[in-house]
Design an enzyme around this catalytic site. Structure first.
Site, PDB file in Angstrom:
ATOM      1  CG  ASP A 211      -1.471   7.854   0.074  1.00 24.49           C
ATOM      2  OD1 ASP A 211      -0.488   8.608   0.063  1.00 24.49           O
ATOM      3  OD2 ASP A 211      -2.227   7.709  -0.903  1.00 24.49           O
TER       4      ASP A 211
ATOM      5  CB  THR B 155      -3.085   7.777  -4.133  1.00 23.29           C
ATOM      6  OG1 THR B 155      -3.092   9.194  -4.416  1.00 23.29           O
ATOM      7  CG2 THR B 155      -1.704   7.219  -4.430  1.00 23.29           C
TER       8      THR B 155
ATOM      9  CG  ASP C 175      -1.622   1.252   1.478  1.00 18.86           C
ATOM     10  OD1 ASP C 175      -2.281   1.711   0.527  1.00 18.86           O
ATOM     11  OD2 ASP C 175      -1.548   1.817   2.597  1.00 18.86           O
TER      12      ASP C 175
HETATM   13  C1  XBP Z   1      -5.041   6.384   0.224  1.00 20.30           C
HETATM   14  C2  XBP Z   1      -6.222   7.113  -0.255  1.00 20.30           C
HETATM   15  C3  XBP Z   1      -6.068   8.221  -1.211  1.00 20.30           C
HETATM   16  C4  XBP Z   1      -5.215   9.382  -0.685  1.00 20.30           C
HETATM   17  C5  XBP Z   1      -5.325  10.596  -1.535  1.00 20.30           C
HETATM   18  O1  XBP Z   1      -4.818   5.269  -0.553  1.00 20.30           O
HETATM   19  O2  XBP Z   1      -7.327   6.782   0.142  1.00 20.30           O
HETATM   20  O3  XBP Z   1      -7.355   8.701  -1.495  1.00 20.30           O
HETATM   21  O4  XBP Z   1      -5.681   9.768   0.587  1.00 20.30           O
HETATM   22  O5  XBP Z   1      -5.074  10.325  -2.854  1.00 20.30           O
HETATM   23  P1  XBP Z   1      -3.833   4.037  -0.129  1.00 20.30           P
HETATM   24  P2  XBP Z   1      -6.081  10.830  -4.019  1.00 20.30           P
HETATM   25  O6  XBP Z   1      -3.762   3.950   1.369  1.00 20.30           O
HETATM   26  O7  XBP Z   1      -4.512   2.853  -0.752  1.00 20.30           O
HETATM   27  O8  XBP Z   1      -2.487   4.333  -0.747  1.00 20.30           O
HETATM   28  O9  XBP Z   1      -6.369  12.253  -3.777  1.00 20.30           O
HETATM   29  O10 XBP Z   1      -5.332  10.546  -5.292  1.00 20.30           O
HETATM   30  O11 XBP Z   1      -7.338   9.960  -3.892  1.00 20.30           O
HETATM   31 MG    MG Z   2      -3.005   3.270   3.264  1.00 19.64          MG
END
Ligand code: XBP
Ligand code: MG
Length: 246
Positions: free
Chosen positions: A10, A123, A8
């Site tokens: 973020d 993301t 993952d």
């Molecule tokens: C994290 C998310 C994303 C980010 C923002 O995804 O939910 O929405 O917060 O990115 P993960 P965007 O933990 O799966 O990496 O603005 O591009 O949505």
């Molecule tokens: Mg995450």
């Protein structure tokens, strides 16, 4: 046998939610001239909604100052989201984000062992292309053979689509890999794809339960006896999981 790691982005690789996306959203609000700001706590509540655009729409649903007409509301959310991503890329390029404990160590150990690694994130690809070189340098693309982002998997976590597509690209079955996540929503997505998953809880998900994971810690460098997470421990965890299922 462990055949791949699926990461993952973020919250797992770095604290990008609190220190990257949230800060960038606030700069976008300022640019567009709306008086809204998301403090750390409010953004934490909004993180229950996957996707930055969807998060904006959710927030506007509670804002008396938001446009009433759905088309206007959506247009504003699109504008804010695009600005946010520009700011995010700048923040990240400026070196504001550092990898969470143990992340670079495990990525490098897996790369040295020739283990395929994939990115599986909600993301956008642009945000991945901004963050990964900042954390790992230009060589990151040789480490991550597979990148599945929002554009490739529009059904966002907790839907398993992003993990299913990453597994298809890797050409392996779910029980031969391990997903590394930071949140219960991510664990749900990986679990629904049949993937064994470990959690290195990020700041926003410190209180999430660990159900569905085969290991849970505050970070990958958790000291013995429960950590640190390395390939030997991941292999043992996979074996234990298989024995428990049999
Ligand atoms: C994290 C998310 C994303 C980010 C923002 O995804 O939910 O929405 O917060 O990115 P993960 P965007 O933990 O799966 O990496 O603005 O591009 O949505
Ligand atoms: Mg995450």
């Amino acid at each position: 046998m462990l055949k791949a790691l699926l990461w993952d982005v973020d919250g797992t690789l770095a604290e990008t939610e609190r220190d990257g996306h949230r800060v960038a959203f606030n700069l976008a609000f300022e640019d567009v001239g709306v008086p809204w700001r998301w403090d750390v706590a409010r953004y934490g509540d909004l993180l229950r909604v996957a996707g930055g655009f969807e998060r904006l729409m959710r927030d506007m649903a509670d804002r008396p100052g938001a446009p009433a007409a759905p088309t206007e509301r959506e247009a504003l959310a699109r504008r804010l989201h695009a600005r946010k991503n520009e700011h995010y890329a700048q923040i990240v390029a400026g070196g504001a984000m550092s990898a969470r404990p143990g992340v670079l160590r495990l990525i490098r150990e897996a790369a040295a062992a020739g283990l395929p690694q994939a990115i599986a994130t909600t993301t956008s690809r642009a945000n991945v292309l901004a963050l990964l070189p900042a954390l790992l340098g230009a060589g990151w693309q040789t480490i991550f053979s597979t990148v599945v982002a929002a554009e490739d998997a529009p059904c966002k976590k907790p839907d398993p689509q992003v993990y299913q597509r990453a597994l298809a690209q890797l050409g392996i079955s779910a029980d031969e890999a391990v997903a590394v996540e930071d949140s219960a929503m991510g664990v749900a997505a990986a679990g629904a794809a049949g993937l064994p998953v470990i959690i290195a809880r990020s700041v926003y998900f410190a209180g999430d339960d660990s159900e569905g994971s085969m290991w849970c810690g505050t970070d990958l460098d958790t000291p013995p006896p429960n950590g640190p997470i390395d390939l030997a421990l991941l292999t043992r965890l996979l074996e234990q999981r298989r024995d428990a299922i049999r």
